[in-house]
Design a protein around this motif. Structure first.
Motif, PDB file in Angstrom:
ATOM      1  N   GLY A  11       0.822  -1.224   0.000  1.00 58.74           N
ATOM      2  CA  GLY A  11       0.000   0.000   0.000  1.00 58.74           C
ATOM      3  C   GLY A  11       0.848   1.262   0.000  1.00 58.74           C
ATOM      4  N   TYR A  12       0.224   2.369  -0.400  1.00 64.98           N
ATOM      5  CA  TYR A  12       0.956   3.637  -0.489  1.00 64.98           C
ATOM      6  C   TYR A  12       1.193   4.288   0.871  1.00 64.98           C
ATOM      7  N   GLY A  13       0.345   3.977   1.848  1.00 61.78           N
ATOM      8  CA  GLY A  13       0.519   4.580   3.166  1.00 61.78           C
ATOM      9  C   GLY A  13       0.305   6.085   3.156  1.00 61.78           C
ATOM     10  N   PRO A  24       8.760   2.353   3.063  1.00 62.82           N
ATOM     11  CA  PRO A  24       7.519   1.611   3.296  1.00 62.82           C
ATOM     12  C   PRO A  24       6.947   1.899   4.685  1.00 62.82           C
ATOM     13  N   LYS A  25       5.623   1.993   4.740  1.00 63.87           N
ATOM     14  CA  LYS A  25       4.957   2.200   6.038  1.00 63.87           C
ATOM     15  C   LYS A  25       5.355   1.108   7.029  1.00 63.87           C
ATOM     16  N   GLU A  26       5.535  -0.103   6.519  1.00 61.57           N
ATOM     17  CA  GLU A  26       5.840  -1.250   7.394  1.00 61.57           C
ATOM     18  C   GLU A  26       7.226  -1.155   8.021  1.00 61.57           C
ATOM     19  N   MET A  27       8.051  -0.208   7.554  1.00 64.74           N
ATOM     20  CA  MET A  27       9.368  -0.019   8.168  1.00 64.74           C
ATOM     21  C   MET A  27       9.350   1.070   9.238  1.00 64.74           C
ATOM     22  N   ARG A 101       5.905  -8.949  -6.081  1.00 71.37           N
ATOM     23  CA  ARG A 101       5.480  -7.551  -6.188  1.00 71.37           C
ATOM     24  C   ARG A 101       4.042  -7.445  -6.667  1.00 71.37           C
ATOM     25  N   GLN A 102       3.305  -6.556  -6.024  1.00 71.07           N
ATOM     26  CA  GLN A 102       1.996  -6.177  -6.550  1.00 71.07           C
ATOM     27  C   GLN A 102       2.281  -5.013  -7.493  1.00 71.07           C
ATOM     28  N   VAL A 103       2.039  -5.210  -8.766  1.00 72.31           N
ATOM     29  CA  VAL A 103       2.498  -4.207  -9.734  1.00 72.31           C
ATOM     30  C   VAL A 103       1.593  -2.976  -9.746  1.00 72.31           C
ATOM     31  N   GLU A 104       0.283  -3.212  -9.593  1.00 77.97           N
ATOM     32  CA  GLU A 104      -0.639  -2.073  -9.472  1.00 77.97           C
ATOM     33  C   GLU A 104      -1.337  -2.184  -8.129  1.00 77.97           C
ATOM     34  N   MET A 105      -1.466  -1.081  -7.400  1.00 73.12           N
ATOM     35  CA  MET A 105      -2.063  -1.146  -6.061  1.00 73.12           C
ATOM     36  C   MET A 105      -3.588  -1.102  -6.190  1.00 73.12           C
ATOM     37  N   LYS A 106      -4.170  -2.293  -6.386  1.00 76.74           N
ATOM     38  CA  LYS A 106      -5.620  -2.350  -6.620  1.00 76.74           C
ATOM     39  C   LYS A 106      -6.375  -2.839  -5.401  1.00 76.74           C
ATOM     40  N   GLY A 107      -5.801  -2.673  -4.224  1.00 74.66           N
ATOM     41  CA  GLY A 107      -6.529  -3.021  -3.005  1.00 74.66           C
ATOM     42  C   GLY A 107      -6.003  -4.276  -2.324  1.00 74.66           C
ATOM     43  N   LEU A 108      -6.498  -4.469  -1.079  1.00 72.18           N
ATOM     44  CA  LEU A 108      -6.009  -5.577  -0.253  1.00 72.18           C
ATOM     45  C   LEU A 108      -6.316  -6.938  -0.881  1.00 72.18           C
ATOM     46  N   VAL A 127      -1.285 -11.216   7.702  1.00 70.26           N
ATOM     47  CA  VAL A 127      -1.064 -10.195   8.738  1.00 70.26           C
ATOM     48  C   VAL A 127      -0.836  -8.853   8.061  1.00 70.26           C
ATOM     49  N   LEU A 128      -1.607  -7.856   8.459  1.00 68.37           N
ATOM     50  CA  LEU A 128      -1.351  -6.489   8.007  1.00 68.37           C
ATOM     51  C   LEU A 128      -0.480  -5.840   9.075  1.00 68.37           C
ATOM     52  N   ALA A 129       0.761  -5.576   8.704  1.00 72.57           N
ATOM     53  CA  ALA A 129       1.744  -5.167   9.712  1.00 72.57           C
ATOM     54  C   ALA A 129       1.412  -3.819  10.347  1.00 72.57           C
TER      55      ALA A 129
HETATM   56  P1  UTP Z   1      -4.551   0.423   3.906  1.00 72.79           P
HETATM   57  O1  UTP Z   1      -6.009   0.453   3.753  1.00 72.79           O
HETATM   58  O2  UTP Z   1      -3.968   0.808   5.212  1.00 72.79           O
HETATM   59  O3  UTP Z   1      -3.928   1.291   2.726  1.00 72.79           O
HETATM   60  O4  UTP Z   1      -4.057  -1.038   3.516  1.00 72.79           O
HETATM   61  P2  UTP Z   1      -2.492   1.905   2.591  1.00 72.79           P
HETATM   62  O5  UTP Z   1      -2.282   2.305   1.167  1.00 72.79           O
HETATM   63  O6  UTP Z   1      -1.431   0.984   3.148  1.00 72.79           O
HETATM   64  O7  UTP Z   1      -2.520   3.175   3.547  1.00 72.79           O
HETATM   65  P3  UTP Z   1      -3.312   4.586   3.416  1.00 72.79           P
HETATM   66  O8  UTP Z   1      -4.750   4.306   3.718  1.00 72.79           O
HETATM   67  O9  UTP Z   1      -3.070   5.119   2.032  1.00 72.79           O
HETATM   68  O10 UTP Z   1      -2.650   5.436   4.456  1.00 72.79           O
HETATM   69  C1  UTP Z   1      -4.185  -2.129   4.400  1.00 72.79           C
HETATM   70  C2  UTP Z   1      -3.067  -3.095   4.121  1.00 72.79           C
HETATM   71  O11 UTP Z   1      -3.141  -3.610   2.804  1.00 72.79           O
HETATM   72  C3  UTP Z   1      -1.951  -3.388   2.085  1.00 72.79           C
HETATM   73  C4  UTP Z   1      -1.252  -2.253   2.813  1.00 72.79           C
HETATM   74  O12 UTP Z   1       0.150  -2.315   2.619  1.00 72.79           O
HETATM   75  C5  UTP Z   1      -1.670  -2.479   4.255  1.00 72.79           C
HETATM   76  O13 UTP Z   1      -0.855  -3.452   4.885  1.00 72.79           O
HETATM   77  N1  UTP Z   1      -2.302  -3.046   0.692  1.00 72.79           N
HETATM   78  C6  UTP Z   1      -3.310  -2.181   0.425  1.00 72.79           C
HETATM   79  C7  UTP Z   1      -1.583  -3.634  -0.340  1.00 72.79           C
HETATM   80  O14 UTP Z   1      -0.641  -4.420  -0.115  1.00 72.79           O
HETATM   81  N2  UTP Z   1      -1.936  -3.316  -1.630  1.00 72.79           N
HETATM   82  C8  UTP Z   1      -2.939  -2.466  -1.922  1.00 72.79           C
HETATM   83  O15 UTP Z   1      -3.203  -2.239  -3.131  1.00 72.79           O
HETATM   84  C9  UTP Z   1      -3.640  -1.870  -0.868  1.00 72.79           C
END
Ligand code: UTP
Length: 277
Positions: A11-13, A24-27, A101-108, A127-129
């Motif tokens: 995710g973009y965080g 990365p947010k996870e770091m 790698r998730q190439v496009e961030m299309k959601g959890l 686990v969502l870190a």
């Molecule tokens: P969040 O909903 O917290 O989104 O994702 P995000 O992008 O990490 O953070 P914000 O909302 O923009 O601040 C929940 C979990 O799903 C992962 C994130 O890394 C986090 O662990 N995720 C989310 C992905 O791996 N890929 C995605 O496309 C979206």
């Protein structure tokens, strides 16, 4: 049984910008340990050895963290500081790490589907870190869920009661209580407004999933926010009575935002760091 844990970390965080612009947010560290290490430790303590991490662009630091840093380790060998790396070193030696790698961030949901080649055809944990879960009184949350899986052999989501005005931040379940803290899920709604929420039982970042979830995600259309939601795929499993929700023992901090992150930092400083844990 369950051997593998998937960590979607692509995710973009955006809630933590600018800190997460190039990192990365996870770091992000909670005191002196990054969120991803707490997450991997929780999985290891639950008996899992295969750590499968879904990364994305700009996430190289995650791979470097779970690798040996020869220069640094040479530098601190024989000094007081060696102890700070002992925990990380132990994880590297006792667990295997694989990445995709998730190439496009299309959601959890899409991130979990991206992890399919690392998981294969077996039940697995997720686990969502950025949801830091701690139980100082006993088993970690994942260990509790794995015990439950052994009993029921169903997919399981971890849930927590949240104030009604917070339901729009979570997936929310409806279900029937079948044992203490255990619900059979009948329905799930992604980020409902308080009026539409079927309960105040919110899904947090711990799941046990059976591998049939992958085909269900692949068939899931983008939902709320244009993202492929795991709750939409789980809803299909729930219709067959195969999803449980578990109200876990322990604390959970939403470290994806400033408030939860600060609470976690204060809690860990007092209860872990100062005690040398
Ligand atoms: P969040 O909903 O917290 O989104 O994702 P995000 O992008 O990490 O953070 P914000 O909302 O923009 O601040 C929940 C979990 O799903 C992962 C994130 O890394 C986090 O662990 N995720 C989310 C992905 O791996 N890929 C995605 O496309 C979206």
């Amino acid at each position: 049984m369950i051997r593998k844990c998937l960590f979607p970390a692509a995710g973009y965080g955006t809630r933590f910008l600018p800190a997460t612009k190039a990192m990365p947010k996870e770091m992000l560290p909670i005191v002196n340990k990054p969120l991803i290490q707490y997450a991997v430790e929780e999985a290891r303590d639950a008996g899992l050895q295969h750590m499968a991490i879904v990364t994305g662009r700009g996430k190289r630091a995650l791979e470097d963290h779970f690798d040996i840093s020869y220069e640094l380790e040479h530098q601190i060998r024989g000094t007081e500081k060696e102890k700070f790396l002992a925990g990380t070193r132990e994880l590297i030696e006792t667990c295997t790490f694989s990445y995709t790698r998730q190439v496009e961030m299309k959601g959890l949901g899409h991130a979990i589907l991206s992890g399919r080649p690392l998981i294969g055809d077996e039940p697995f944990a997720v686990v969502l870190a950025d949801d830091l879960c701690l139980n100082l009184q006993g088993d970690g949350v994942l260990a509790q869920m794995i015990k439950l899986y052994k009993q029921y052999r169903c997919s399981i989501v971890a849930i927590q009661e949240v104030p009604r005005d917070q339901t729009h931040k979570y997936g929310v379940i409806a279900g029937e209580l079948i044992a203490e803290g255990v619900y059979r899920v009948s329905s799930m709604v992604e980020k409902p407004s308080p009026e539409d929420a079927p309960s105040n039982l919110a899904i947090i970042g711990r799941y046990i999933l059976t591998p049939d979830i992958f085909d269900l995600i692949a068939d899931t259309q983008p939902g709320k926010g244009g993202e492929i939601q795991i709750t939409d795929a789980l809803m299909k499993l729930a219709q067959d009575g195969c999803v449980l929700a578990y109200k876990f023992d322990g604390l959970r901090f939403d470290c994806g935002g400033a408030e939860g992150y600060l609470d976690a930092t204060n809690f860990c400083y007092e209860n872990l760091y100062l005690k040398g844990l």
